[in-house]
Design a protein around this motif. Structure first.
Motif, PDB file in Angstrom:
ATOM      1  N   ALA A 129      18.817  82.939  54.464  1.00 16.79           N
ATOM      2  CA  ALA A 129      19.266  81.831  53.789  1.00 16.79           C
ATOM      3  C   ALA A 129      20.956  82.419  54.289  1.00 16.79           C
ATOM      4  O   ALA A 129      21.521  81.632  54.260  1.00 16.79           O
ATOM      5  N   PHE A 130      21.019  83.386  54.445  1.00 14.43           N
ATOM      6  CA  PHE A 130      22.521  84.341  55.577  1.00 14.43           C
ATOM      7  C   PHE A 130      22.947  83.699  56.346  1.00 14.43           C
ATOM      8  O   PHE A 130      23.621  83.457  56.931  1.00 14.43           O
ATOM      9  N   GLU A 131      21.351  84.034  57.360  1.00 11.46           N
ATOM     10  CA  GLU A 131      21.332  83.240  58.494  1.00 11.46           C
ATOM     11  C   GLU A 131      22.517  81.856  58.808  1.00 11.46           C
ATOM     12  O   GLU A 131      22.582  81.141  59.247  1.00 11.46           O
ATOM     13  N   GLU A 132      21.378  81.365  57.935  1.00 11.34           N
ATOM     14  CA  GLU A 132      22.027  79.432  57.569  1.00 11.34           C
ATOM     15  C   GLU A 132      23.007  79.560  57.302  1.00 11.34           C
ATOM     16  O   GLU A 132      23.746  78.283  57.904  1.00 11.34           O
ATOM     17  N   ALA A 133      23.714  79.868  56.319  1.00 11.06           N
ATOM     18  CA  ALA A 133      24.925  79.898  56.094  1.00 11.06           C
ATOM     19  C   ALA A 133      25.989  80.251  56.613  1.00 11.06           C
ATOM     20  O   ALA A 133      26.717  79.081  57.417  1.00 11.06           O
ATOM     21  N   ALA A 134      25.801  81.258  58.259  1.00  7.44           N
ATOM     22  CA  ALA A 134      26.898  81.636  58.569  1.00  7.44           C
ATOM     23  C   ALA A 134      26.933  81.024  60.078  1.00  7.44           C
ATOM     24  O   ALA A 134      27.574  80.766  60.846  1.00  7.44           O
ATOM     25  N   PHE A 135      25.561  80.445  60.409  1.00  5.97           N
ATOM     26  CA  PHE A 135      25.687  79.427  61.256  1.00  5.97           C
ATOM     27  C   PHE A 135      26.248  77.877  61.266  1.00  5.97           C
ATOM     28  O   PHE A 135      27.196  77.573  62.143  1.00  5.97           O
ATOM     29  N   LYS A 136      26.280  77.985  59.877  1.00  5.78           N
ATOM     30  CA  LYS A 136      26.194  76.416  59.357  1.00  5.78           C
ATOM     31  C   LYS A 136      28.204  76.529  60.085  1.00  5.78           C
ATOM     32  O   LYS A 136      29.211  75.718  59.461  1.00  5.78           O
ATOM     33  N   LEU A 137      28.593  77.568  59.555  1.00  6.46           N
ATOM     34  CA  LEU A 137      30.586  77.823  59.546  1.00  6.46           C
ATOM     35  C   LEU A 137      31.115  77.496  60.629  1.00  6.46           C
ATOM     36  O   LEU A 137      30.726  77.878  61.581  1.00  6.46           O
ATOM     37  N   HIS A 138      32.664  77.046  60.762  1.00  8.88           N
ATOM     38  CA  HIS A 138      32.604  76.586  62.127  1.00  8.88           C
ATOM     39  C   HIS A 138      34.368  78.322  61.847  1.00  8.88           C
ATOM     40  O   HIS A 138      34.145  79.306  60.764  1.00  8.88           O
ATOM     41  N   ILE A 139      34.559  78.900  62.297  1.00  7.22           N
ATOM     42  CA  ILE A 139      35.538  79.951  63.142  1.00  7.22           C
ATOM     43  C   ILE A 139      36.779  79.629  62.460  1.00  7.22           C
ATOM     44  O   ILE A 139      36.939  78.480  62.036  1.00  7.22           O
ATOM     45  N   GLY A 140      36.647  81.044  61.397  1.00  5.77           N
ATOM     46  CA  GLY A 140      37.670  81.014  60.600  1.00  5.77           C
ATOM     47  C   GLY A 140      37.408  79.982  58.618  1.00  5.77           C
ATOM     48  O   GLY A 140      37.865  80.509  57.884  1.00  5.77           O
ATOM     49  N   GLN A 141      36.545  79.487  58.701  1.00 13.05           N
ATOM     50  CA  GLN A 141      35.570  79.434  56.905  1.00 13.05           C
ATOM     51  C   GLN A 141      34.777  80.359  56.668  1.00 13.05           C
ATOM     52  O   GLN A 141      34.267  81.218  57.433  1.00 13.05           O
ATOM     53  N   MET A 142      34.986  79.882  55.333  1.00 14.16           N
ATOM     54  CA  MET A 142      34.481  81.132  54.615  1.00 14.16           C
ATOM     55  C   MET A 142      33.836  80.130  53.291  1.00 14.16           C
ATOM     56  O   MET A 142      33.732  79.011  53.134  1.00 14.16           O
ATOM     57  N   SER A 143      32.483  80.952  53.525  1.00 15.74           N
ATOM     58  CA  SER A 143      31.140  80.072  52.595  1.00 15.74           C
ATOM     59  C   SER A 143      31.363  79.661  51.443  1.00 15.74           C
ATOM     60  O   SER A 143      32.311  80.794  50.715  1.00 15.74           O
ATOM     61  N   PRO A 144      30.638  79.236  50.774  1.00 14.60           N
ATOM     62  CA  PRO A 144      30.336  79.572  49.652  1.00 14.60           C
ATOM     63  C   PRO A 144      29.647  80.814  49.436  1.00 14.60           C
ATOM     64  O   PRO A 144      28.723  81.380  49.994  1.00 14.60           O
ATOM     65  N   ILE A 145      29.190  81.108  47.789  1.00 18.80           N
ATOM     66  CA  ILE A 145      28.460  82.050  47.785  1.00 18.80           C
ATOM     67  C   ILE A 145      27.033  81.627  47.866  1.00 18.80           C
ATOM     68  O   ILE A 145      26.268  80.726  47.607  1.00 18.80           O
ATOM     69  N   VAL A 146      26.538  82.383  48.857  1.00 19.55           N
ATOM     70  CA  VAL A 146      25.293  82.678  49.499  1.00 19.55           C
ATOM     71  C   VAL A 146      24.552  83.873  48.811  1.00 19.55           C
ATOM     72  O   VAL A 146      24.703  84.913  48.789  1.00 19.55           O
ATOM     73  N   GLU A 147      23.572  83.077  49.104  1.00 21.14           N
ATOM     74  CA  GLU A 147      22.621  84.313  47.589  1.00 21.14           C
ATOM     75  C   GLU A 147      20.485  84.415  48.748  1.00 21.14           C
ATOM     76  O   GLU A 147      20.207  83.625  49.355  1.00 21.14           O
ATOM     77  N   SER A 148      20.923  85.881  49.365  1.00 17.98           N
ATOM     78  CA  SER A 148      20.026  86.583  49.496  1.00 17.98           C
ATOM     79  C   SER A 148      18.814  87.876  49.092  1.00 17.98           C
ATOM     80  O   SER A 148      19.232  87.957  47.728  1.00 17.98           O
ATOM     81  N   ASP A 149      18.252  87.873  49.207  1.00 16.30           N
ATOM     82  CA  ASP A 149      17.041  88.709  48.436  1.00 16.30           C
ATOM     83  C   ASP A 149      18.327  90.524  48.257  1.00 16.30           C
ATOM     84  O   ASP A 149      18.281  91.047  47.425  1.00 16.30           O
ATOM     85  N   SER A 150      19.887  90.715  48.966  1.00 15.90           N
ATOM     86  CA  SER A 150      20.306  91.262  49.374  1.00 15.90           C
ATOM     87  C   SER A 150      20.859  91.465  48.247  1.00 15.90           C
ATOM     88  O   SER A 150      21.400  92.538  47.080  1.00 15.90           O
ATOM     89  N   GLY A 151      20.895  90.003  48.032  1.00 16.15           N
ATOM     90  CA  GLY A 151      22.371  90.079  46.763  1.00 16.15           C
ATOM     91  C   GLY A 151      22.992  89.227  46.912  1.00 16.15           C
ATOM     92  O   GLY A 151      22.633  88.104  47.873  1.00 16.15           O
ATOM     93  N   LEU A 152      24.211  88.638  46.486  1.00 16.01           N
ATOM     94  CA  LEU A 152      24.992  87.095  46.594  1.00 16.01           C
ATOM     95  C   LEU A 152      26.593  87.698  47.534  1.00 16.01           C
ATOM     96  O   LEU A 152      26.735  89.096  47.581  1.00 16.01           O
ATOM     97  N   HIS A 153      26.557  87.114  48.676  1.00 11.06           N
ATOM     98  CA  HIS A 153      27.820  87.573  49.537  1.00 11.06           C
ATOM     99  C   HIS A 153      28.749  85.644  49.796  1.00 11.06           C
ATOM    100  O   HIS A 153      28.129  84.874  49.182  1.00 11.06           O
ATOM    101  N   ILE A 154      29.986  86.393  50.150  1.00 12.58           N
ATOM    102  CA  ILE A 154      30.274  85.491  50.838  1.00 12.58           C
ATOM    103  C   ILE A 154      30.831  86.148  52.022  1.00 12.58           C
ATOM    104  O   ILE A 154      30.686  87.079  52.741  1.00 12.58           O
ATOM    105  N   ILE A 155      30.766  84.911  53.152  1.00 13.07           N
ATOM    106  CA  ILE A 155      30.747  84.931  54.773  1.00 13.07           C
ATOM    107  C   ILE A 155      32.304  84.532  55.336  1.00 13.07           C
ATOM    108  O   ILE A 155      32.229  83.088  54.198  1.00 13.07           O
TER     109      ILE A 155
END
Length: 159
Positions: A129-155
């Motif tokens: 889930a983290f990888e999918e969100a990270a690779f969809k972002l453009h340089i300088g773009q911030m993700s919505p909240i992403v859930e992984s087994d580790s917890g919740l992230h913004i990227i």
């Protein structure tokens, strides 16, 4: 073939443990091939082979390991973690704080000491889930909240 064969930049010759045959590894993408390369290894040719991201992780009691460098025993709920990240996203969007500042202060990942910087990584190196969100972002773009087994992230994508 002599051992001193010259390989183009970015390639290593390896021996397969299963077959004993030689193969060639692109040290940048970790892709391998049987044929000896004739061109320098592709790094990140714009095809999104690698990204560099900062992230801010907020763990919750349902996370894979509910502890961090900040807290030995994390007891917050997933909903509480999500609210925290929404506050952090808003602070960044309103330019009240930088991603780096908030990651250093509040991220439950050891990357906090680097402002959340994970360095460059390729596909298959992060949780799906983290990888999918990270690779969809453009340089300088911030993700919505992403859930992984580790917890919740913004990227935040850097490169």
């Amino acid at each position: 073939m002599p051992d001193a064969e010259q390989l183009p930049e970015g390639w290593e010759k390896r021996t397969s443990r299963s077959t004993g045959l030689s193969y060639y590894l692109n040290v940048h993408t970790k892709e391998s091939q049987w044929d000896q390369p004739t061109e320098p290894a592709k790094k990140n040719g714009g095809d999104n082979d690698e990204v560099q991201c900062l992230h801010l992780l907020v763990k919750h009691k349902g996370s894979r390991r509910p502890s961090s460098w900040r807290e030995a025993n994390i007891t917050r709920t997933k909903e509480e973690a999500q609210l925290l990240l929404e506050v952090y996203r808003n602070k960044i969007n309103q330019q009240e704080a930088t991603f780096d500042e908030l990651a250093r202060a509040y991220s439950d990942c050891s990357s906090a000491k680097r402002g959340g910087d994970l360095g460059k990584f390729g596909k298959g190196q992060m949780q799906p889930a983290f990888e999918e969100a990270a690779f969809k972002l453009h340089i300088g773009q911030m993700s919505p909240i992403v859930e992984s087994d580790s917890g919740l992230h913004i990227i935040l994508r850097k490169a």
